[in-house]
Design a protein around this motif. Structure first.
Motif, short mmCIF file in Angstrom:
data_model
loop_
_atom_site.label_atom_id
_atom_site.label_comp_id
_atom_site.label_asym_id
_atom_site.label_seq_id
_atom_site.Cartn_x
_atom_site.Cartn_y
_atom_site.Cartn_z
N ARG A 62 0.84 -1.20 0.00
CA ARG A 62 0.00 0.00 0.00
C ARG A 62 0.88 1.25 0.00
O ARG A 62 1.78 1.38 0.82
CB ARG A 62 -0.93 -0.01 1.21
CG ARG A 62 -1.93 -1.15 1.19
CD ARG A 62 -2.64 -1.32 2.53
NE ARG A 62 -3.33 -0.09 2.90
CZ ARG A 62 -3.26 0.46 4.10
NH1 ARG A 62 -2.49 -0.06 5.04
NH2 ARG A 62 -3.94 1.56 4.36
N TRP A 63 0.60 2.15 -0.93
CA TRP A 63 1.41 3.36 -1.06
C TRP A 63 0.97 4.48 -0.11
O TRP A 63 1.77 5.32 0.25
CB TRP A 63 1.40 3.88 -2.50
CG TRP A 63 0.04 4.14 -3.07
CD1 TRP A 63 -0.74 5.26 -2.92
CD2 TRP A 63 -0.72 3.26 -3.89
NE1 TRP A 63 -1.93 5.14 -3.60
CE2 TRP A 63 -1.95 3.92 -4.22
CE3 TRP A 63 -0.50 1.99 -4.42
CZ2 TRP A 63 -2.92 3.33 -5.02
CZ3 TRP A 63 -1.47 1.41 -5.22
CH2 TRP A 63 -2.67 2.07 -5.51
N THR A 64 -0.28 4.47 0.33
CA THR A 64 -0.77 5.57 1.16
C THR A 64 -0.02 5.69 2.49
O THR A 64 0.40 6.80 2.86
CB THR A 64 -2.29 5.43 1.42
OG1 THR A 64 -2.97 5.44 0.16
CG2 THR A 64 -2.81 6.58 2.26
N ARG A 67 3.40 7.29 1.78
CA ARG A 67 3.31 8.74 1.52
C ARG A 67 3.02 9.50 2.81
O ARG A 67 3.52 10.61 3.00
CB ARG A 67 2.23 9.02 0.48
CG ARG A 67 2.55 8.48 -0.91
CD ARG A 67 1.51 8.97 -1.88
NE ARG A 67 1.58 8.27 -3.15
CZ ARG A 67 0.68 8.38 -4.12
NH1 ARG A 67 -0.36 9.18 -3.94
NH2 ARG A 67 0.81 7.73 -5.25
N ARG A 68 2.19 8.93 3.65
CA ARG A 68 1.90 9.62 4.91
C ARG A 68 3.16 9.81 5.73
O ARG A 68 3.40 10.89 6.28
CB ARG A 68 0.86 8.84 5.71
CG ARG A 68 0.59 9.44 7.07
CD ARG A 68 -0.55 8.77 7.81
NE ARG A 68 -0.80 9.45 9.09
CZ ARG A 68 -1.87 9.24 9.84
NH1 ARG A 68 -2.79 8.38 9.46
NH2 ARG A 68 -2.02 9.90 10.98
N GLU A 132 1.59 14.70 -1.62
CA GLU A 132 0.56 13.74 -2.00
C GLU A 132 0.19 13.93 -3.47
O GLU A 132 0.32 15.04 -4.01
CB GLU A 132 -0.66 13.89 -1.09
CG GLU A 132 -1.80 12.92 -1.32
CD GLU A 132 -1.44 11.46 -1.13
OE1 GLU A 132 -0.40 11.04 -1.65
OE2 GLU A 132 -2.23 10.74 -0.48
N GLU A 134 -2.55 12.45 -6.88
CA GLU A 134 -3.70 11.69 -7.35
C GLU A 134 -3.72 11.75 -8.87
O GLU A 134 -3.50 12.81 -9.47
CB GLU A 134 -5.01 12.26 -6.79
CG GLU A 134 -6.18 11.30 -6.88
CD GLU A 134 -6.04 10.11 -5.94
OE1 GLU A 134 -5.56 9.05 -6.40
OE2 GLU A 134 -6.38 10.24 -4.75
N ARG A 172 -7.13 14.68 3.14
CA ARG A 172 -6.29 13.58 3.61
C ARG A 172 -5.04 14.11 4.32
O ARG A 172 -4.68 13.63 5.40
CB ARG A 172 -5.90 12.70 2.41
CG ARG A 172 -5.27 11.39 2.78
CD ARG A 172 -5.56 10.32 1.75
NE ARG A 172 -4.98 10.59 0.45
CZ ARG A 172 -5.67 10.70 -0.68
NH1 ARG A 172 -7.00 10.59 -0.67
NH2 ARG A 172 -5.06 10.92 -1.83
N TRP A 176 -3.77 13.73 8.24
CA TRP A 176 -2.45 13.19 8.58
C TRP A 176 -1.65 14.14 9.46
O TRP A 176 -1.01 13.74 10.42
CB TRP A 176 -1.64 12.92 7.31
CG TRP A 176 -2.12 11.81 6.45
CD1 TRP A 176 -3.10 10.90 6.73
CD2 TRP A 176 -1.64 11.50 5.14
NE1 TRP A 176 -3.27 10.05 5.67
CE2 TRP A 176 -2.38 10.38 4.68
CE3 TRP A 176 -0.66 12.05 4.30
CZ2 TRP A 176 -2.16 9.81 3.42
CZ3 TRP A 176 -0.44 11.49 3.06
CH2 TRP A 176 -1.19 10.37 2.63
N HIS A 371 1.04 4.49 -9.26
CA HIS A 371 1.07 5.03 -7.90
C HIS A 371 2.31 4.56 -7.14
O HIS A 371 2.87 5.31 -6.33
CB HIS A 371 -0.20 4.64 -7.15
CG HIS A 371 -1.39 5.48 -7.53
ND1 HIS A 371 -2.17 5.22 -8.63
CD2 HIS A 371 -1.90 6.61 -6.97
CE1 HIS A 371 -3.13 6.13 -8.72
NE2 HIS A 371 -2.99 6.99 -7.72
N THR A 375 5.17 7.20 -5.79
CA THR A 375 5.51 7.16 -4.37
C THR A 375 7.02 7.01 -4.19
O THR A 375 7.63 7.68 -3.34
CB THR A 375 4.77 6.00 -3.69
OG1 THR A 375 3.36 6.18 -3.85
CG2 THR A 375 5.11 5.93 -2.21
#
Length: 397
Positions: A62-64, A67-68, A132, A134, A172, A176, A371, A375
């Motif tokens: 998972r890339w999220t 990135r966070r 971030e 998209e 988002r 964070w 993605h 990242t």
């Protein structure tokens, strides 16, 4: 590098995947004209093209969360004065790459076959880095099931405007990081009154470029109620004078002063600026004001005040830049100018991301692969940014 990877990729469950992440980052940062997987694997002593292909294009990490963690580390060190909203394009051949369509391509300055991504960057006068991303999915992709399936686009992802994508990114990041600094964007975003008001509804401050043809009224304009004649629906409030384009209001009311906002490579960056209060008055502004009041019949006719920053260099015959802001008009003009001008840092980001780190060299076609690659490129630039801040310090958590 090892400590940095261990920290930002802590959410990636497998040790071999984290090792591939470190290998990919080294490939991005090594010298070499091409930063796609095959040439990077050939340059790296531990480069395994098949393993890197699998890590980027098929592996389900998972890339999220990655990135966070990158965003948390960057904000802690860089302490951004603004977040810059922008988008970037990637020219492509063919129809198979995820999100590709014939649309405006900033990289070429015309409509062309390309992908477009929306990004948010943390920026100060001396540093910046994306927080971030998209990928924009054009409308033609919304119901094209064969293309979506081939590119691995998730079922829940559909066509959303760039403004809506941006709001999602900002929400988002706010979740964070806890707070949102001043938001900056070019006229592609700033010309949307509904987007500006959406930011204001969320309690966020902004300074955004707008077009000189946007219409507004002076701060002192007051609506009146025409007398009811006894026939038809009740009268609605209106202004006696028509709205005017921003450049006409500036010509009548502006008082310019000289402001220096930073030191450039050729000396001080200086120009003349003026600050006015205006009431944006186009159809979108009026409709939004009515909606906020609960409908046309409940609206008192008063359009909200906004702060307008205008630039007109000494040698220019007319203004060369306009920025709308919801910051109070009492904000020091030097601060407004500094915020407005800080968008230049994004151009620095894109040069490094594309020319040095291979942002636009990715040859995969899938949603997941795109993605993952973005990242990893973000992680590479974050590592370099943190090293620039303190080159002698270990890049630890």
């Amino acid at each position: 590098m090892g400590l940095f990877v261990e920290d930002v990729f802590a959410s990636v469950p497998r040790k071999d995947q984290r090792a591939r992440g470190e290998c990919y980052l080294r490939g991005l940062m090594l010298d070499g004209r091409r930063k796609s997987i095959q040439p990077m694997a050939q340059r790296l002593p531990d480069g395994n093209m098949q393993a890197l292909q699998q890590f980027v294009n098929q592996s389900p990490w998972r890339w999220t969360p990655v990135r966070r963690r990158i965003a948390e580390r960057l904000v802690e060190v860089v302490k951004p004065a603004v977040w810059v909203i922008d988008d970037v394009s990637f020219p492509k051949c063919g129809r198979a790459s995820v999100g590709v369509a014939r649309q405006y391509c900033g990289a070429l300055g015309k409509r062309a076959n390309c992908q477009v991504a929306v990004s948010v960057h943390a920026a100060t006068d001396t540093a910046s880095c994306p927080l971030e991303w998209e990928l924009f999915l054009p409308e033609e992709w919304a119901h094209d099931l064969p293309r979506r399936t081939a590119a691995g686009v998730p079922e829940e992802v559909g066509h959303v405007t760039k403004s809506r994508l941006t709001l999602g990114l900002l929400e988002r990041l706010a979740a964070w990081l806890g707070s949102v600094p001043v938001l900056v964007a070019d006229a592609g975003y700033g010309r949307s009154v509904s987007f500006r008001l959406a930011l204001e509804e969320r309690g966020w401050s902004y300074v955004m470029a707008v077009e000189p043809k946007e219409i507004a009224r002076p701060a002192g304009a007051v609506p009146y109620w025409p007398p009811y004649q006894g026939l038809g629906p009740p009268t609605l409030p209106r202004y006696r004078e028509p709205a005017r384009a921003l450049h006409e209001l500036v010509a009548a009311d502006a008082c310019f002063e000289t402001v220096t906002w930073r030191q450039g490579s050729k000396g001080a960056m200086t120009s003349r600026f003026a600050v006015l209060q205006v009431r944006p008055s186009g159809k979108e502004a009026t409709r939004t004001a009515q909606d906020h009041a609960g409908g046309r019949s409940r609206w008192d006719g008063v359009l909200p005040l906004q702060t307008l920053l205008v630039e007109q260099p000494e040698e220019a015959d007319e203004p060369t830049g306009y920025w709308m802001s919801n910051l109070p008009a009492t904000t020091p003009i030097a601060d407004l100018v500094r915020f407005a001008k800080m968008r230049w840092r994004v151009e620095h980001d894109y040069r490094e991301l594309k020319h040095a780190l291979g942002l636009d060299h990715f040859e995969g076609r899938t949603w997941r692969g795109w993605h993952h690659h973005v990242t990893l490129v973000t992680a590479a630039q974050a590592f370099l940014t943190l090293r620039r801040y303190d080159p002698k310090a270990p890049t630890t958590a």
